[in-house]
Design a protein around this motif. Structure first.
Motif, PDB file in Angstrom:
ATOM      1  N   LEU A 217      22.640  52.157 -29.562  1.00 29.47           N
ATOM      2  CA  LEU A 217      22.584  51.339 -28.199  1.00 29.47           C
ATOM      3  C   LEU A 217      22.683  52.120 -26.987  1.00 29.47           C
ATOM      4  O   LEU A 217      21.988  51.871 -25.918  1.00 29.47           O
ATOM      5  CB  LEU A 217      23.846  50.588 -28.079  1.00 29.47           C
ATOM      6  CG  LEU A 217      23.969  49.383 -29.264  1.00 29.47           C
ATOM      7  CD1 LEU A 217      25.328  48.666 -29.354  1.00 29.47           C
ATOM      8  CD2 LEU A 217      22.622  48.108 -28.973  1.00 29.47           C
TER       9      LEU A 217
ATOM     10  N   VAL B  10      20.441  50.451 -23.780  1.00 27.36           N
ATOM     11  CA  VAL B  10      20.882  48.912 -23.689  1.00 27.36           C
ATOM     12  C   VAL B  10      22.053  48.477 -22.394  1.00 27.36           C
ATOM     13  O   VAL B  10      23.094  49.175 -22.925  1.00 27.36           O
ATOM     14  CB  VAL B  10      21.375  48.289 -25.021  1.00 27.36           C
ATOM     15  CG1 VAL B  10      21.780  46.835 -25.084  1.00 27.36           C
ATOM     16  CG2 VAL B  10      20.092  48.607 -25.973  1.00 27.36           C
ATOM     17  N   SER B  11      21.614  47.748 -21.687  1.00 29.00           N
ATOM     18  CA  SER B  11      22.481  47.400 -20.625  1.00 29.00           C
ATOM     19  C   SER B  11      22.414  45.826 -20.467  1.00 29.00           C
ATOM     20  O   SER B  11      23.532  45.383 -19.818  1.00 29.00           O
ATOM     21  CB  SER B  11      22.416  47.972 -19.239  1.00 29.00           C
ATOM     22  OG  SER B  11      21.147  47.761 -18.747  1.00 29.00           O
ATOM     23  N   THR B  12      21.741  45.095 -21.136  1.00 29.72           N
ATOM     24  CA  THR B  12      21.553  43.747 -21.027  1.00 29.72           C
ATOM     25  C   THR B  12      21.336  43.068 -22.261  1.00 29.72           C
ATOM     26  O   THR B  12      20.738  43.733 -23.042  1.00 29.72           O
ATOM     27  CB  THR B  12      20.550  42.997 -19.681  1.00 29.72           C
ATOM     28  OG1 THR B  12      19.315  43.607 -20.260  1.00 29.72           O
ATOM     29  CG2 THR B  12      21.010  43.782 -18.388  1.00 29.72           C
ATOM     30  N   VAL B  13      21.595  41.787 -22.384  1.00 24.71           N
ATOM     31  CA  VAL B  13      20.932  41.134 -23.376  1.00 24.71           C
ATOM     32  C   VAL B  13      19.587  41.170 -23.676  1.00 24.71           C
ATOM     33  O   VAL B  13      18.843  41.470 -24.938  1.00 24.71           O
ATOM     34  CB  VAL B  13      21.424  39.690 -23.603  1.00 24.71           C
ATOM     35  CG1 VAL B  13      20.705  38.834 -22.472  1.00 24.71           C
ATOM     36  CG2 VAL B  13      21.263  39.007 -24.976  1.00 24.71           C
TER      37      VAL B  13
ATOM     38  N   LEU C  93      17.893  43.724 -25.902  1.00 27.83           N
ATOM     39  CA  LEU C  93      17.933  43.934 -27.551  1.00 27.83           C
ATOM     40  C   LEU C  93      16.411  43.220 -28.355  1.00 27.83           C
ATOM     41  O   LEU C  93      16.367  43.168 -29.394  1.00 27.83           O
ATOM     42  CB  LEU C  93      18.899  42.935 -28.035  1.00 27.83           C
ATOM     43  CG  LEU C  93      20.324  43.166 -27.762  1.00 27.83           C
ATOM     44  CD1 LEU C  93      21.486  42.017 -28.088  1.00 27.83           C
ATOM     45  CD2 LEU C  93      20.826  44.440 -28.368  1.00 27.83           C
TER      46      LEU C  93
ATOM     47  N   GLY D 123      25.962  38.315 -20.223  1.00 28.59           N
ATOM     48  CA  GLY D 123      25.477  39.828 -20.011  1.00 28.59           C
ATOM     49  C   GLY D 123      26.639  40.648 -19.516  1.00 28.59           C
ATOM     50  O   GLY D 123      26.637  41.637 -18.999  1.00 28.59           O
TER      51      GLY D 123
ATOM     52  N   PHE E  66      27.790  44.124 -22.130  1.00 30.10           N
ATOM     53  CA  PHE E  66      27.032  45.347 -22.764  1.00 30.10           C
ATOM     54  C   PHE E  66      27.451  46.652 -22.108  1.00 30.10           C
ATOM     55  O   PHE E  66      26.460  47.504 -21.521  1.00 30.10           O
ATOM     56  CB  PHE E  66      25.507  44.967 -22.376  1.00 30.10           C
ATOM     57  CG  PHE E  66      24.797  43.819 -23.401  1.00 30.10           C
ATOM     58  CD1 PHE E  66      24.279  44.273 -24.681  1.00 30.10           C
ATOM     59  CD2 PHE E  66      25.048  42.589 -23.087  1.00 30.10           C
ATOM     60  CE1 PHE E  66      23.693  43.571 -25.442  1.00 30.10           C
ATOM     61  CE2 PHE E  66      24.491  41.606 -24.119  1.00 30.10           C
ATOM     62  CZ  PHE E  66      23.858  42.009 -25.171  1.00 30.10           C
TER      63      PHE E  66
ATOM     64  N   LEU F 289      30.142  49.604 -26.375  1.00 29.20           N
ATOM     65  CA  LEU F 289      30.271  48.659 -27.682  1.00 29.20           C
ATOM     66  C   LEU F 289      30.337  49.495 -28.819  1.00 29.20           C
ATOM     67  O   LEU F 289      30.010  50.717 -28.834  1.00 29.20           O
ATOM     68  CB  LEU F 289      28.979  47.846 -27.730  1.00 29.20           C
ATOM     69  CG  LEU F 289      28.626  46.965 -26.651  1.00 29.20           C
ATOM     70  CD1 LEU F 289      27.214  46.114 -26.795  1.00 29.20           C
ATOM     71  CD2 LEU F 289      29.644  45.842 -26.412  1.00 29.20           C
TER      72      LEU F 289
ATOM     73  N   VAL G 181      26.215  46.064 -32.510  1.00 31.15           N
ATOM     74  CA  VAL G 181      25.755  44.673 -32.399  1.00 31.15           C
ATOM     75  C   VAL G 181      25.060  44.195 -33.692  1.00 31.15           C
ATOM     76  O   VAL G 181      24.429  44.913 -34.310  1.00 31.15           O
ATOM     77  CB  VAL G 181      24.525  44.846 -31.353  1.00 31.15           C
ATOM     78  CG1 VAL G 181      23.813  43.253 -31.391  1.00 31.15           C
ATOM     79  CG2 VAL G 181      25.017  45.072 -30.059  1.00 31.15           C
TER      80      VAL G 181
ATOM     81  N   LEU H 135      28.655  40.516 -30.549  1.00 30.83           N
ATOM     82  CA  LEU H 135      28.883  41.901 -29.930  1.00 30.83           C
ATOM     83  C   LEU H 135      30.515  42.206 -30.405  1.00 30.83           C
ATOM     84  O   LEU H 135      31.120  41.684 -30.160  1.00 30.83           O
ATOM     85  CB  LEU H 135      28.681  41.682 -28.590  1.00 30.83           C
ATOM     86  CG  LEU H 135      27.427  42.001 -27.791  1.00 30.83           C
ATOM     87  CD1 LEU H 135      26.379  41.275 -28.446  1.00 30.83           C
ATOM     88  CD2 LEU H 135      27.332  42.035 -26.261  1.00 30.83           C
TER      89      LEU H 135
ATOM     90  N   THR I  47      32.927  45.133 -29.385  1.00 33.96           N
ATOM     91  CA  THR I  47      33.292  46.082 -28.272  1.00 33.96           C
ATOM     92  C   THR I  47      34.180  47.364 -29.072  1.00 33.96           C
ATOM     93  O   THR I  47      34.906  46.869 -30.054  1.00 33.96           O
ATOM     94  CB  THR I  47      34.153  45.631 -27.129  1.00 33.96           C
ATOM     95  OG1 THR I  47      35.579  44.938 -27.582  1.00 33.96           O
ATOM     96  CG2 THR I  47      33.225  44.442 -26.366  1.00 33.96           C
TER      97      THR I  47
END
Length: 783
Positions: free
Chosen positions: A63, A68-71, A74, A126, A129, A132, A135, A157, A159
């Motif tokens: 990730l 990856v910083s937003t849905v 993905l 959002g 992200f 994490l 996912v 998700l 964390t």
């Protein structure tokens, strides 16, 4: 702010009370002794390669390295996962199935959870992200264990949890569009049985839609579709007795900027440039109403787990709060063209969303021939909202803000008041090993769901005195408002769903499995029932399906993992949502409204995943999908309700027939032990369709100028490249990257605001698209 202060005080008090508890063994690791990822997709701990469902797991390192910083990021990381974009937030579909009603009374078809807490509203998805652990993307109905609306699948998700080691990490990213991102984490073991963790992120990026055509608004208008947010997460993990743990987490943040505009790129430029992401293609019209997001959220969740003899007890609970104060607008207006018939649209959206979730599970504490889990859940969501929408003709005087003047506005719907969702459930699932390697699984769930709205609905410009409540004061949720129609509706469903499965371990590292499962998504109501002559609401029933799946997971060679599955879905009732104009019907109010009906549908496909490490320096990952999905009978679509079109046999949106994704990574060892890591990820997708179920017409004359239609996104490739330097101890990593090397943008929805002229200065047709080429550098330092 008061809520955040109270929440922080509660966390501090709880942490203080936990300090004297006895020690316990370390919690389950992220990977097993063979390096395989541990997952909790079936509400118990298992290895991904031995979990008998279609499952993709994306680990923390992957990730971070792919930014990856937003849905939406993905989108290219799991087979059959597509993420569209709507004014309310991301629109997630798995295997072509999801939901197109993202309003406050709508329900997602894909359950989205953060640390086992279901998140109901798209705009709330959002906030997690960063920092994490993994996912999990579960494909297919998961109603037995996840209940509410998991007909298409689940995205979990997880964390990062506090650990018993001192560590820290900081990442800084710079890129085009003036991207500036930062993420940091500090993990601190306070005592032998208590650790705390703090993590945060800041995300800044200019928009890639450039408002440079036509008349310029007063002052400087920011580029559209930008990012401007920050997040903070504080977590505490206390281990007690021999098997217990108490995890308490608070997440806080803010979302600002212009955000995603209601529409996007000019459709004529998308066509003329063949989907180019160039600056020319991304030019749009200025809008006199500059948009601004001002969203805040504060979430607190707790997990308590301990053993009582042979039984493990786990509780997950949360209180989530989201406050939206948004002015959004569409880049649809052409100030110079169409003889003043083009228009600007904008909205004033205000909402206070609260969510309370509680779930308790009992399961076997130690592995054995029989593994089981039973539990119950309670989930409640309330949305106090004011959703006001306007259209302003470009030939009239500029409206600098939502105005009280009716002369400035065309009819558009307004909704003011509270909406509520509630869900309760009892569930159980057990797996029994009949003989060595052969296991049978059975699951059952009883769900009860309800929905209500107690609001006001209106259309057109505001009255001269503004919207007022019954006491003559400015209207605000949850009060009824004058000059509007009561929008009171309610719906309730209950359903028993089940799952049967079998899996056989051919060898210790190879298994086959099969399952039959039923799925259920609660029903709802339409704001207006056009089948009657009154203006009251009308209900529609629950979505229901039966899903069949067989699959294989195996370590074909010591260095090659291969997963494959075939599925077939039979929807007896699928919630099909379109948009229609109701003013022409006797007794019905003016308004363009979302309208949902139940229709049968079919879906089937074949999915494959391969992970191969031919040498210690090389890694190859491949995924492929073949998919089909269509509406079997009955869907009716169209802007003019009396002249709607039959949509039977039409294909699901954003469902390519074939996709192939590949990733190759090579590591170059340097003399000092450091490494250079090169990576290429590329995805080929055949073409897919996006639907305009409305079209364009004159409902009063009963004439269409543009019929409802499906628009085609052609086949495309999308390639990402990265090259990184990593120090010998892995504590320093410097990486350069390019995402979307081709600089092509793909349709995420159908063209909006279809205009018969359709081109040149008269063009006010826009379309949502994916991001253009992004590039930059990322530095990560660990301690």
């Amino acid at each position: 702010m008061k809520f955040q202060t109270q929440t922080c005080a509660m966390m501090v008090s709880a942490i203080a009370l936990m300090a004297a508890a006895p020690a316990m063994a370390a919690e389950a690791p992220a990977k097993d002794s063979n390096g395989e990822i541990i997952v909790t997709a079936q509400r118990t701990v298992s290895v991904a390669s031995k979990t008998p469902i279609s499952l993709t797991v994306i680990a923390a390192d992957e990730l971070r390295q792919r930014g990856v910083s937003t849905v939406a990021d993905l989108r290219n990381m799991a087979p059959a996962l597509e993420i569209g974009n709507a004014s309310q937030g991301p629109n997630i579909s798995v295997r072509g199935l999801g939901s197109t009603d993202l309003s406050s009374k709508g329900k997602q078809g894909v359950v989205f959870t953060v640390d086992n807490i279901p998140v109901g509203r798209p705009q709330m998805m959002g906030s997690a992200f960063f920092d994490l652990e993994r996912v999990e993307v579960l494909r297919g109905p998961q109603g037995t264990l996840y209940g509410k609306n998991a007909t298409a699948g689940v995205i979990n998700l997880i964390t990062a949890r506090p650990k018993d080691v001192l560590e820290a990490r900081a990442t800084v990213e710079l890129g085009n569009f003036n991207t500036m991102r930062g993420e940091g984490m500090v993990n601190l073991p306070v005592t032998s049985n208590w650790a705390v963790r703090a993590a945060g992120s800041v995300n800044r990026r200019e928009g890639y839609l450039l408002p440079v055509l036509g008349q310029k608004a007063l002052g400087t208008q920011a580029n559209l579709s930008d990012e401007n947010n920050w997040n903070l997460r504080l977590s505490s993990l206390l281990k007690f007795a021999d098997t217990g743990r108490f995890l308490l987490t608070g997440t806080f943040g803010h979302v600002g900027g212009t955000g995603d505009v209601s529409n996007g790129m000019l459709y004529s430029r998308w066509l003329s440039t063949n989907g180019s992401g160039s600056a020319y293609a991304r030019q749009v019209y200025y809008n006199p109403m500059a948009g601004k997001l001002n969203d805040r959220f504060a979430n607190v969740n707790a997990e308590i787990s301990f053993d009582v003899g042979a039984v493990n007890v786990t509780y997950d609970g949360a209180h989530l709060f989201f406050k939206a104060r948004d002015n959004k607008f569409a880049s649809t207006g052409d100030p110079a063209g169409a003889g003043g018939t083009a228009n600007y649209t904008w909205s004033d959206y205000r909402a206070d969303i609260t969510l309370d979730s509680h779930e308790i599970r009992l399961s076997n504490a130690k592995p054995g021939k029989l593994s089981w889990v039973v539990g119950g859940n309670y989930w409640k969501e309330k949305i106090d909202e004011q959703d006001m929408n306007w259209q302003t003709l470009t030939g009239t005087a500029t409206c600098s803000a939502p105005t009280l003047s009716a002369a400035c506005n065309n009819p558009n719907p307004h909704i003011i008041g509270p909406t509520g969702h509630k869900s309760t459930g009892l569930f159980g699932q057990s797996t029994y090993e009949v003989v060595d390697g052969l296991k049978l699984t059975a699951g059952l769930r009883y769900s009860k769901d309800s929905l209500y709205r107690n609001a006001m609905r209106a259309a057109g410009g505001a009255p001269a005195a503004g919207w007022l409540d019954a006491f003559g004061k400015p209207c605000a949720p949850p009060n009824y408002c004058a000059n509007g129609t009561p929008n009171v509706g309610a719906q309730e469903d209950s359903k028993l769903t089940w799952r049967l499965g079998v899996d056989y371990q051919i060898t210790p590292r190879q298994m086959v499995y099969g399952s039959i499962a039923t799925g259920y998504k609660a029903g709802g109501f339409n704001d207006v029932d056009p089948t009657t002559t009154n203006s009251g609401t009308g209900t529609y029933g629950a979505e229901q399906l039966t899903a069949y799946e067989v699959g294989y997971k195996g370590r074909v060679l010591p260095n090659l993992q291969f997963n494959s599955s075939v599925y077939y879905y039979d929807y007896s009732k699928y919630q099909f949502t379109g948009v229609t104009f109701l003013a022409a019907l006797p007794g019905l109010p003016t308004g363009v409204l979302i309208y949902t009906t139940l229709v049968p549908a079919k879906a089937y496909g074949w999915e494959n995943e391969l992970n191969w490490t031919p040498t210690k320096h090389d890694r190859v990952m491949l995924t492929s999908t073949l998919a089909e999905g269509h509406y079997s009978a009955g869907p009716q679509v169209g802007f003019i309700y009396s002249k709607r079109q039959d949509w039977t046999g039409y294909r699901f949106d954003r469902l390519p027939k074939f996709t192939l994704s590949g990733s190759y990574e090579h590591t170059f060892e340097l003399k000092d032990g450091a490494r250079i890591i090169g990576r290429v990820n590329s995805r080929y997708s055949s073409g897919y369709l996006v639907s305009d179920t409305m079209g364009d017409g004159n409902p009063f004359a009963g004439v269409y100028s543009v019929m409802p239609a499906q628009y085609r996104q052609g086949a495309f490739t999308r390639t990402d490249l990265s090259l990184a330097y990593e120090s010998e101890n892995g504590k320093l990593r410097l990486e350069g990257f390019v995402r979307n090397l081709e600089n092509k943008v793909q349709l995420l929805g159908s063209p909006n605001g279809i205009n018969p002229a359709g081109v040149g200065t008269a063009d006010r047709t826009t379309v949502r698209v994916s991001e253009p080429r992004m590039f930059g550098a990322r530095l990560t330092v660990k301690y």
